[in-house]
Write a protein that holds these residues in place. Structure first.
Motif, PDB file in Angstrom:
ATOM      1  N   VAL A  34       0.829  -1.207   0.000  1.00  0.00           N
ATOM      2  CA  VAL A  34       0.000   0.000   0.000  1.00  0.00           C
ATOM      3  C   VAL A  34       0.864   1.257   0.000  1.00  0.00           C
ATOM      4  CG1 VAL A  34      -1.744   1.264   1.317  1.00  0.00           C
ATOM      5  CG2 VAL A  34      -1.820  -1.235   1.219  1.00  0.00           C
ATOM      6  N   PHE A  35       0.424   2.259  -0.694  1.00  0.00           N
ATOM      7  CA  PHE A  35       1.196   3.494  -0.805  1.00  0.00           C
ATOM      8  C   PHE A  35       1.090   4.320   0.468  1.00  0.00           C
ATOM      9  CE2 PHE A  35       3.301   6.843  -2.877  1.00  0.00           C
ATOM     10  CZ  PHE A  35       2.655   8.024  -2.589  1.00  0.00           C
ATOM     11  N   THR A  36       2.209   4.442   1.172  1.00  0.00           N
ATOM     12  CA  THR A  36       2.247   5.344   2.326  1.00  0.00           C
ATOM     13  C   THR A  36       3.471   6.221   2.205  1.00  0.00           C
ATOM     14  OG1 THR A  36       3.337   3.574   3.532  1.00  0.00           O
ATOM     15  CG2 THR A  36       1.015   3.964   4.046  1.00  0.00           C
ATOM     16  N   LEU A  37       3.303   7.489   2.426  1.00  0.00           N
ATOM     17  CA  LEU A  37       4.376   8.444   2.181  1.00  0.00           C
ATOM     18  C   LEU A  37       5.631   8.226   3.015  1.00  0.00           C
ATOM     19  CD1 LEU A  37       2.490  11.791   1.632  1.00  0.00           C
ATOM     20  CD2 LEU A  37       3.823  10.509  -0.011  1.00  0.00           C
ATOM     21  N   SER A  38       5.455   7.781   4.240  1.00  0.00           N
ATOM     22  CA  SER A  38       6.646   7.694   5.078  1.00  0.00           C
ATOM     23  C   SER A  38       7.317   6.335   5.019  1.00  0.00           C
ATOM     24  CB  SER A  38       6.284   8.024   6.523  1.00  0.00           C
ATOM     25  OG  SER A  38       5.424   7.039   7.016  1.00  0.00           O
ATOM     26  N   GLY A  39       6.865   5.450   4.096  1.00  0.00           N
ATOM     27  CA  GLY A  39       7.424   4.104   4.018  1.00  0.00           C
ATOM     28  C   GLY A  39       8.824   4.066   3.439  1.00  0.00           C
ATOM     29  N   ASP A  40       9.177   5.061   2.640  1.00  0.00           N
ATOM     30  CA  ASP A  40      10.480   5.087   1.998  1.00  0.00           C
ATOM     31  C   ASP A  40      11.570   5.294   3.038  1.00  0.00           C
ATOM     32  OD1 ASP A  40      11.681   6.734  -1.003  1.00  0.00           O
ATOM     33  OD2 ASP A  40      12.776   5.677   0.564  1.00  0.00           O
ATOM     34  N   PRO A  41      12.506   4.343   3.134  1.00  0.00           N
ATOM     35  CA  PRO A  41      13.541   4.454   4.164  1.00  0.00           C
ATOM     36  C   PRO A  41      14.476   5.640   3.960  1.00  0.00           C
ATOM     37  CG  PRO A  41      14.013   2.628   2.690  1.00  0.00           C
ATOM     38  CD  PRO A  41      12.665   3.108   2.336  1.00  0.00           C
ATOM     39  N   ALA A  42      14.518   6.152   2.728  1.00  0.00           N
ATOM     40  CA  ALA A  42      15.461   7.228   2.466  1.00  0.00           C
ATOM     41  C   ALA A  42      14.952   8.606   2.870  1.00  0.00           C
ATOM     42  CB  ALA A  42      15.833   7.241   0.991  1.00  0.00           C
ATOM     43  N   THR A  43      13.685   8.705   3.278  1.00  0.00           N
ATOM     44  CA  THR A  43      13.179  10.034   3.590  1.00  0.00           C
ATOM     45  C   THR A  43      13.311  10.378   5.074  1.00  0.00           C
ATOM     46  OG1 THR A  43      10.947   9.218   3.983  1.00  0.00           O
ATOM     47  CG2 THR A  43      11.460   9.933   1.742  1.00  0.00           C
ATOM     48  N   LYS A 101      16.641  25.089  -8.914  1.00  0.00           N
ATOM     49  CA  LYS A 101      17.168  23.727  -9.136  1.00  0.00           C
ATOM     50  C   LYS A 101      18.394  23.487  -8.257  1.00  0.00           C
ATOM     51  CE  LYS A 101      15.673  21.422 -13.189  1.00  0.00           C
ATOM     52  NZ  LYS A 101      14.522  22.235 -13.630  1.00  0.00           N
ATOM     53  N   MET A 102      19.254  24.520  -8.144  1.00  0.00           N
ATOM     54  CA  MET A 102      20.451  24.383  -7.293  1.00  0.00           C
ATOM     55  C   MET A 102      20.050  24.093  -5.855  1.00  0.00           C
ATOM     56  SD  MET A 102      23.251  27.267  -8.228  1.00  0.00           S
ATOM     57  CE  MET A 102      22.664  28.351  -9.497  1.00  0.00           C
ATOM     58  N   GLN A 103      19.038  24.842  -5.391  1.00  0.00           N
ATOM     59  CA  GLN A 103      18.565  24.640  -4.012  1.00  0.00           C
ATOM     60  C   GLN A 103      18.102  23.205  -3.808  1.00  0.00           C
ATOM     61  OE1 GLN A 103      15.817  27.699  -2.243  1.00  0.00           O
ATOM     62  NE2 GLN A 103      16.213  28.704  -4.208  1.00  0.00           N
ATOM     63  N   GLU A 104      17.351  22.722  -4.810  1.00  0.00           N
ATOM     64  CA  GLU A 104      16.789  21.377  -4.668  1.00  0.00           C
ATOM     65  C   GLU A 104      17.866  20.305  -4.631  1.00  0.00           C
ATOM     66  OE1 GLU A 104      13.621  21.369  -7.547  1.00  0.00           O
ATOM     67  OE2 GLU A 104      12.407  22.614  -6.191  1.00  0.00           O
ATOM     68  N   SER A 105      18.899  20.457  -5.468  1.00  0.00           N
ATOM     69  CA  SER A 105      20.004  19.483  -5.447  1.00  0.00           C
ATOM     70  C   SER A 105      20.679  19.465  -4.093  1.00  0.00           C
ATOM     71  CB  SER A 105      21.064  19.832  -6.488  1.00  0.00           C
ATOM     72  OG  SER A 105      20.483  20.011  -7.727  1.00  0.00           O
ATOM     73  N   LEU A 106      20.951  20.662  -3.561  1.00  0.00           N
ATOM     74  CA  LEU A 106      21.599  20.734  -2.242  1.00  0.00           C
ATOM     75  C   LEU A 106      20.689  20.188  -1.145  1.00  0.00           C
ATOM     76  CD1 LEU A 106      23.400  24.196  -2.451  1.00  0.00           C
ATOM     77  CD2 LEU A 106      24.445  21.944  -2.441  1.00  0.00           C
ATOM     78  N   SER A 107      19.380  20.388  -1.305  1.00  0.00           N
ATOM     79  CA  SER A 107      18.429  19.890  -0.306  1.00  0.00           C
ATOM     80  C   SER A 107      18.467  18.377  -0.205  1.00  0.00           C
ATOM     81  CB  SER A 107      17.004  20.327  -0.641  1.00  0.00           C
ATOM     82  OG  SER A 107      16.928  21.724  -0.663  1.00  0.00           O
ATOM     83  N   ILE A 108      18.695  17.723  -1.348  1.00  0.00           N
ATOM     84  CA  ILE A 108      18.768  16.254  -1.336  1.00  0.00           C
ATOM     85  C   ILE A 108      19.929  15.810  -0.450  1.00  0.00           C
ATOM     86  CG2 ILE A 108      19.195  14.200  -2.743  1.00  0.00           C
ATOM     87  CD1 ILE A 108      17.670  15.659  -5.018  1.00  0.00           C
ATOM     88  N   ILE A 109      21.077  16.479  -0.617  1.00  0.00           N
ATOM     89  CA  ILE A 109      22.251  16.142   0.201  1.00  0.00           C
ATOM     90  C   ILE A 109      21.960  16.447   1.676  1.00  0.00           C
ATOM     91  CG2 ILE A 109      24.698  16.568   0.611  1.00  0.00           C
ATOM     92  CD1 ILE A 109      24.875  17.555  -2.294  1.00  0.00           C
ATOM     93  N   ARG A 110      21.364  17.629   1.905  1.00  0.00           N
ATOM     94  CA  ARG A 110      21.016  18.039   3.280  1.00  0.00           C
ATOM     95  C   ARG A 110      20.136  16.993   3.938  1.00  0.00           C
ATOM     96  NH1 ARG A 110      16.409  22.337   3.340  1.00  0.00           N
ATOM     97  NH2 ARG A 110      15.375  20.397   2.771  1.00  0.00           N
ATOM     98  N   ASP A 111      19.096  16.553   3.208  1.00  0.00           N
ATOM     99  CA  ASP A 111      18.147  15.586   3.761  1.00  0.00           C
ATOM    100  C   ASP A 111      18.783  14.236   4.045  1.00  0.00           C
ATOM    101  OD1 ASP A 111      15.060  16.635   2.044  1.00  0.00           O
ATOM    102  OD2 ASP A 111      16.269  17.539   3.641  1.00  0.00           O
ATOM    103  N   SER A 112      19.696  13.808   3.158  1.00  0.00           N
ATOM    104  CA  SER A 112      20.316  12.498   3.417  1.00  0.00           C
ATOM    105  C   SER A 112      21.235  12.566   4.632  1.00  0.00           C
ATOM    106  CB  SER A 112      21.037  11.953   2.196  1.00  0.00           C
ATOM    107  OG  SER A 112      22.076  12.797   1.827  1.00  0.00           O
TER     108      SER A 112
END
Lengths: 278, 108
Positions: free
Chosen positions: A79-88, B37-48
């Motif tokens: 089932v689709f749940t937004l928080s299921g993705d481990p990378a988020t 777009k630059m902000q979004e790329s950096l945000s991905i790194i920030r979030d990880s």
């Protein structure tokens, strides 16, 4: 929320300064109650952070971040749940919340056990309250000496357990503090993204008062979450100190007060014997 | 080290945002989109980085919890034996010789 933080901090500081010289276990009971409240409060704060972070995720997808949506669907099995993705981040916060609940239970159990054990049954009182025709200084003194032995026994055992637990409490407290900081980072990131979207919208549309109000409300929500997480972090960092204080109080209780109790008991018995003779 | 990096990322993303808003206000929509777009790329790194921090701290917390659990088990056992001893004591309270003998066992 501020009141709760101040009350919690105040109670913990009082526990630090307590250094009990009596044989009751009030400080231990209080320690148990306060750590329970702290653990529950932390789990609740993480719940708020999780909701805030999820709001950001929903907005990102609604805003046209198709990559994000596709990634999440590809990794989905059921089932689709937004928080299921481990990378988020929301998934990370979910995991953190679970860890907090489990650690909270364990620390509550530990403090409860300490309170139960330090609430040692007083043999001499039991004898006194039994209402049996029980006279004799010899028997009373024996009972109190045994009680002294039991108290030493109790204190030594409890102290040993607390000494073992001490580094564990340190690790737990540091990990909790770190987790609060990580959770705060999550809130800051979500706020940055959501604020950016709103500012963008305001810039494109020329800035309606409605939109500006919304941005201010978002800022207020984020600030209050960050304050709460910061306060919780501060209190968690106090827990090892309180634990140490309780250990110190146990050590001071063992030797001196039992001799005092012995003396008082002897005086009491003598008085009863004298009254009986008259 | 990771904290410093995260801090920088927050600041850079914030500055890029300010730049982007400025560009939008000035009517340079294409440039603004690039900055976004630059902000979004950096945000991905920030979030990880943040996710990694959350996961790492959760793992430490769970380890600390497991250690404390073993202390709890020992305390639980001790509490049970103490309660048993208390129950025995209450039962033989009126018999002084028997009481002294029983108390002797408990001390040792």
């Amino acid at each position: 929320m501020r009141n709760n933080r101040e009350t919690l901090t105040a109670v913990f500081l009082v526990l630090c300064a307590a250094g009990c010289a009596t044989r009751d276990n009030t400080e231990f009971q209080l320690f148990h109650t306060q750590t329970r409240i702290l653990a529950d409060g932390t789990a609740a704060a993480f719940e708020s952070a999780l909701l805030f972070s999820r709001q950001n995720l929903v907005e990102a997808i609604a805003d046209g971040n198709i990559d994000l949506l596709e990634n999440m669907i590809l990794q989905r099995e059921g089932v689709f749940t937004l928080s299921g993705d481990p990378a988020t981040i929301p998934a990370g916060l979910s995991l953190a919340q679970r860890a907090v609940r489990e650690a909270g239970s364990t620390i509550a159990e530990y403090t409860m056990l300490l309170a139960a054990i330090t609430d040692s049954t007083n043999i001499a009182f039991s004898i006194g309250n039994a209402g049996q025709p029980y006279t004799g200084v010899f028997a009373s003194v024996t009972a109190v000496l045994v009680e002294h032995g039991r108290i030493e026994h109790d204190s030594r055992r409890v102290l040993a357990a607390m000494q073992t637990a001490s580094p564990q409490i340190d690790s737990l407290s540091s990990a909790m503090a770190e987790l609060n900081v990580a959770s705060a980072n999550a809130v800051q990131a979500a706020y940055a993204d959501m604020a950016a979207r709103r500012q963008r919208a305001i810039a494109y549309s020329g800035g309606s008062p409605e939109a500006v109000r919304e941005l201010i409300a978002l800022n207020t929500e984020a600030s209050s979450l960050l304050d709460e997480l910061s306060a919780l972090r501060d209190v968690w960092l106090l827990v090892p100190a309180v634990h140490s204080e309780l250990m110190s109080s146990l050590v001071s209780v063992s030797s001196s007060s039992t001799l005092r109790v012995l003396t008082m008991r002897l005086i009491d018995i003598n008085r009863k014997v004298k009254a009986g003779n008259e | 080290m990771r904290e410093v990096l995260l801090d920088h990322l927050f600041k850079i993303i914030s500055r890029l945002r300010t730049t982007e808003i400025g560009l939008i206000s000035g009517g340079c929509f294409e440039k603004a989109a690039e900055v976004r777009k630059m902000q979004e790329s950096l945000s991905i790194i920030r979030d990880s980085l943040i996710t990694a921090r959350l996961t790492g701290a959760s793992t430490s917390l769970t380890s600390a919890k497991n250690l404390l659990e073993s202390t709890n088990s020992e305390l639980q056992i001790y509490l049970s034996t103490r309660k048993e001893a208390d129950a025995k004591l209450e039962a033989v309270l009126e018999k002084i010789p028997a009481l002294i003998a029983l108390l002797g066992t408990i001390i040792s």
